[in-house]
Design an enzyme around this catalytic site. Structure first.
Site, PDB file in Angstrom:
ATOM      1  N   LEU A 163       0.882  -1.170   0.000  1.00  9.01           N
ATOM      2  CA  LEU A 163       0.000   0.000   0.000  1.00  9.01           C
ATOM      3  C   LEU A 163       0.915   1.213   0.000  1.00  9.01           C
ATOM      4  O   LEU A 163       1.909   1.240   0.732  1.00  9.01           O
ATOM      5  CB  LEU A 163      -0.891   0.015   1.248  1.00  9.01           C
ATOM      6  N   ASP A 164       0.605   2.216  -0.812  1.00  6.86           N
ATOM      7  CA  ASP A 164       1.512   3.356  -0.880  1.00  6.86           C
ATOM      8  C   ASP A 164       1.430   4.203   0.387  1.00  6.86           C
ATOM      9  O   ASP A 164       0.589   3.988   1.263  1.00  6.86           O
ATOM     10  CB  ASP A 164       1.272   4.180  -2.152  1.00  6.86           C
ATOM     11  N   PHE A 165       2.298   5.177   0.472  1.00  8.31           N
ATOM     12  CA  PHE A 165       2.489   5.979   1.685  1.00  8.31           C
ATOM     13  C   PHE A 165       1.191   6.621   2.167  1.00  8.31           C
ATOM     14  O   PHE A 165       0.924   6.687   3.370  1.00  8.31           O
ATOM     15  CB  PHE A 165       3.534   7.066   1.395  1.00  8.31           C
TER      16      PHE A 165
END
Length: 323
Positions: A163-165
């Site tokens: 999952l991205d930041f």
């Protein structure tokens, strides 16, 4: 590491009465014996008769054995073989090479204790908050998801997908590289479900386009389902599902039709749903029986006391502070 626990129900389908207790995390504290609690009954296999032939263990592929031990994912191990970082019996390992109990395997010069007996992997369910990266190290010093996880005595935690930041929600971890590969490989087409908040509202034409297919830089992408969840003002919520996990795919698809994602949260990965009791920054261990179903392994056959069975139903969530 500070930690608080509270009971919660794991939203794992299909639901059924559990008969085995979840394996305690490595930092969960003293054992049942040291706390004065009665241990569940242990069933030992009968010893083989004298003179009976030893059980034959078929050799297995090097990357499979090391992945099951949690040394790394199969893809990582294959890269290490090509780079010459793995040896078998003093010789450089080869791709596809099979090994058995008598072989000596070293990774970066360090001997790896091999195990060929079937074991149940461990799986953690984590509610990732925004502001954490799914990486072990970050040059910019940002917090990582691994800083909140319990320590392992052997092996390491492998993140199932990313999952991205700025994305929150369900993130799975396992200590078994084979299971991680099974959950991530495109051929298994495990569905991911996201709750998406947009700045604006989709038109019927945009919805049809997103479900039919959007051409991105790395290929065609489409949502399996897309449902309107309502909203107020300029914010509008949708739920979407897709059967792959390319980098920032959901955000890029909406950007392709001219809308910006203001919030993104993964709420389901395959059969595992994020529990409403698992708040941001909290994790819980998946019960062994559910792990076996997820991994396609036989359910554990063991006798347990009524007290132990009751404890198994009270899955506990853990809140930790980064190390």
């Amino acid at each position: 590491m500070k930690k608080k626990t509270e009971p919660a129900g794991a939203d794992f389908a299909p639901a059924r009465p559990r008969t085995s207790a979840p394996r305690a995390p490595d930092d969960a504290g003293a054992s049942a014996e040291s706390r004065g609690e009665r241990s569940p009954v242990r069933v030992r296999a009968a010893a083989p008769a004298r003179g009976a032939p030893a059980e034959t263990i078929e050799p297995e592929r090097l990357q499979k054995v090391l992945a099951q031990l949690g040394v790394g994912s199969r893809r990582e191990i294959e890269e290490w073989v090509v780079a010459g970082r793995i040896s078998v019996n003093g010789e450089p390992a080869e791709l596809g090479q099979k090994i058995g109990p008598g072989d000596r395997v070293k990774v970066n010069g360090k001997l790896v204790p091999l195990k060929f007996a079937t074991r149940t992997p461990r799986v953690l369910i984590y509610h990732k908050p925004e502001g954490e990266i799914v990486s072990r190290e970050d040059p910019d010093g940002r917090p990582t998801v691994f800083e909140r996880l319990p320590l392992l005595r052997k092996g390491r935690w492998i993140a199932v997908g990313r999952l991205d930041f700025n994305t929150s929600g369900l993130l799975l971890f396992t200590n078994d590289g084979t299971l991680a590969n099974r959950l991530m490989h495109p051929r298994y087409e495990l569905e991911r479900e996201y709750a998406v908040r947009l700045l604006g509202e989709l038109t019927e034409e945009q919805i049809e386009s997103l479900k039919t297919g959007i051409q991105l830089e790395d290929g065609l992408a489409r949502f399996t389902t897309l449902t309107d969840q309502g909203g107020e003002g300029i914010n509008h919520w949708y739920k979407v599902t897709l059967s792959e996990g390319r980098n920032r795919e959901v955000r890029r698809m909406f950007e392709a039709v001219g809308l910006t994602v203001s919030r993104l949260m993964r709420v389901r990965y395959g059969p595992v749903t994020l529990s409403s009791r698992l708040k941001r920054g909290m994790w819980m261990e998946m019960p062994e029986e559910d792990v076996c179903e997820l991994a396609g392994l036989p359910r554990p056959q063991r006798q347990v006391s009524a007290r132990t069975a009751e404890k198994a139903r009270q899955v506990r969530v853990h809140r930790t502070t980064p190390r």
